[in-house]
Scaffold this motif. Structure first.
Motif, PDB file in Angstrom:
ATOM      1  N   GLU A  20     126.201 142.502-105.759  1.00 28.90           N
ATOM      2  CA  GLU A  20     125.686 141.974-107.011  1.00 28.90           C
ATOM      3  C   GLU A  20     124.382 142.661-107.384  1.00 28.90           C
ATOM      4  OE1 GLU A  20     125.344 137.706-106.719  1.00 28.90           O
ATOM      5  OE2 GLU A  20     127.003 137.631-105.294  1.00 28.90           O
ATOM      6  N   GLU A  21     124.135 142.780-108.684  1.00 23.64           N
ATOM      7  CA  GLU A  21     122.859 143.331-109.138  1.00 23.64           C
ATOM      8  C   GLU A  21     121.737 142.350-108.834  1.00 23.64           C
ATOM      9  OE1 GLU A  21     120.558 144.857-113.196  1.00 23.64           O
ATOM     10  OE2 GLU A  21     122.656 144.170-113.290  1.00 23.64           O
TER      11      GLU A  21
ATOM     12  N   ALA B 142     126.072 147.680-108.133  1.00 23.75           N
ATOM     13  CA  ALA B 142     126.732 146.415-108.464  1.00 23.75           C
ATOM     14  C   ALA B 142     128.202 146.649-108.793  1.00 23.75           C
ATOM     15  CB  ALA B 142     126.031 145.747-109.636  1.00 23.75           C
TER      16      ALA B 142
ATOM     17  N   SER C 168     120.846 147.510-106.407  1.00 24.74           N
ATOM     18  CA  SER C 168     120.510 147.928-107.767  1.00 24.74           C
ATOM     19  C   SER C 168     121.737 147.884-108.665  1.00 24.74           C
ATOM     20  CB  SER C 168     119.933 149.339-107.754  1.00 24.74           C
ATOM     21  OG  SER C 168     120.920 150.257-107.321  1.00 24.74           O
ATOM     22  N   ARG C 169     121.495 148.055-109.947  1.00 18.89           N
ATOM     23  CA  ARG C 169     122.582 148.000-110.930  1.00 18.89           C
ATOM     24  C   ARG C 169     123.660 149.046-110.651  1.00 18.89           C
ATOM     25  NH1 ARG C 169     120.771 148.193-117.064  1.00 18.89           N
ATOM     26  NH2 ARG C 169     119.860 146.221-116.349  1.00 18.89           N
TER      27      ARG C 169
END
Length: 381
Positions: A95-96, A81, A77-78
């Motif tokens: 990474e998102e 990230a 998830s963001r």
């Protein structure tokens, strides 16, 4: 970050240890050997939900089994990230998860929850990826194979990287309790046909994720210190207690976990006539499920034959020492690949050797989730 160079690592695999013979075999495997799983001709892999308990286990299993890959993406998830994690001697940036994450990805291992799978797995497929999904999102979709490699590999025989078109495909990983149950029940079913199965599960904290495992440890300390236990993941005290599985209760009185066992068994065995009933319980164990299974057969099945069948079955180990009262335990199978089976005995309530009782234990995160998914991925190669 995608890695595309060769890397050497020490490879130490830890198979189950349940007998003196297996200890000898295990000791011989402890010698470190140089292995390489980062290969230019391997598939590109994405791990979705890499920060979760199963996501982390995906990485461990990929490494343990020397799964070949030319690149690997760590997706989450963001909020995760930008963080970094190490895998096989290399540093990766998480990474998102976005649609573009699946550009040039061959195999995507998903363990980020049903809603993420429903949103992102079809996108991954459209971009050419083969998705192995650990959620319940696609398990009962008739177009999606539901696979335990030792049980029904033919269900995905038409899917492989060699047969790919413009789009990929989804293969569903069954529920953990279903996998552990059917690893033991299926070899017997093939011999004498199960007509009815009664399952009682004793399910570990790991089935509810890393946060539940941490809460069980926290509660244990709190209760021993005489404090009020913290109950954020579950609504009631978990340490030194057990309770009905926390899945939602349905109108028929069963909870969703129990109905997964019913429906998934029928799909995997391709037999809508088999009768299955289940009672699922949470117990204060960290990461391995136990299950008591009562089987009723169409044909006669004596105890000696059942034991021989189970001893010869792939992915199983028999622990059944009556004289020492030694049988499978969750602790012994934790972090192990094999499912352990014991307490093999004739069901005295059924006549003509048509009934059998067994007790099984299996690591929920490993064979119940990550290992089974990676085994599916291996069949795609």
């Amino acid at each position: 970050m995608h890695a595309s160079a060769f890397v050497h690592r020490n490879y130490i695999h830890h198979p189950p240890i349940f007998s003196s013979c297996r200890r000898v075999c295990f000791a011989s495997r402890l010698r470190s050997t140089i292995r390489m799983s980062l290969k230019e001709d391997g598939p590109s892999v994405a791990v979705v939900g890499v920060t979760g308990a199963v996501g982390q286990e995906f990485l461990q299993v990929l490494s343990d089994r020397d799964f070949p890959y030319r690149s690997i993406s760590m997706l989450a998830s963001r909020r995760s990230a930008g963080h970094h994690l190490s895998f096989e001697g290399r540093e990766y940036e998480i990474e998102e998860l976005v649609p573009e994450s699946f550009d040039d990805v061959d195999i995507a291992l998903f363990s980020a929850g049903g809603s993420v799978s429903r949103d992102m797995a079809p996108i991954a497929v459209q971009r050419g990826a083969f998705v192995v999904d650990n959620s319940s999102a696609f398990r009962m979709d008739p177009r999606v194979p539901l696979v335990i490699p030792e049980v029904n590999p033919d269900a995905m025989a038409h899917i492989s990287l060699r047969k790919r078109g413009k789009e990929g495909a989804i293969i569903a990983n069954p529920n953990c309790s279903t996998i552990i149950c059917l690893m033991a029940a299926t070899p017997l079913h093939r011999h004498a046909k199960v007509v009815r199965m009664v399952v009682s599960t004793y399910q570990a904290a790991s089935g509810a994720g890393a946060a539940a495992m941490e809460e069980l440890k926290l509660q244990t300390r709190e209760v021993l210190d005489g404090k009020q236990p913290t109950c954020k993941i579950f609504k009631q005290q978990y340490a030194f207690n057990l309770f009905s599985h926390n899945a939602p209760i349905l109108s028929n009185g069963y909870n969703e976990e129990e109905m997964k066992l019913v429906k998934e068994t029928r799909k995997i065995w391709d037999d809508l006539s088999v009768k299955v009933t289940a009672t699922c319980i949470r117990v204060p164990v960290m990461r391995a499920h136990a299950e008591s299974i009562n089987l009723q057969f169409e044909k006669s099945m004596d105890e000696a034959t059942a034991r021989q069948i189970l001893e010869e079955a792939a992915g199983l180990v028999v622990i059944d020492d009556r004289s020492s009262n030694l049988f499978p335990t969750p602790l012994e199978v934790s972090n192990k690949d094999d499912v352990a089976v014991g307490r093999i005995r004739q069901d005295l309530s059924q006549e003509g050797n048509h009934g059998l009782d067994i007790f099984v234990c299996g690591d929920q995160i490993r064979k119940g989730a990550a290992l089974n998914a990676v085994q599916i991925a291996e069949k795609l190669l």
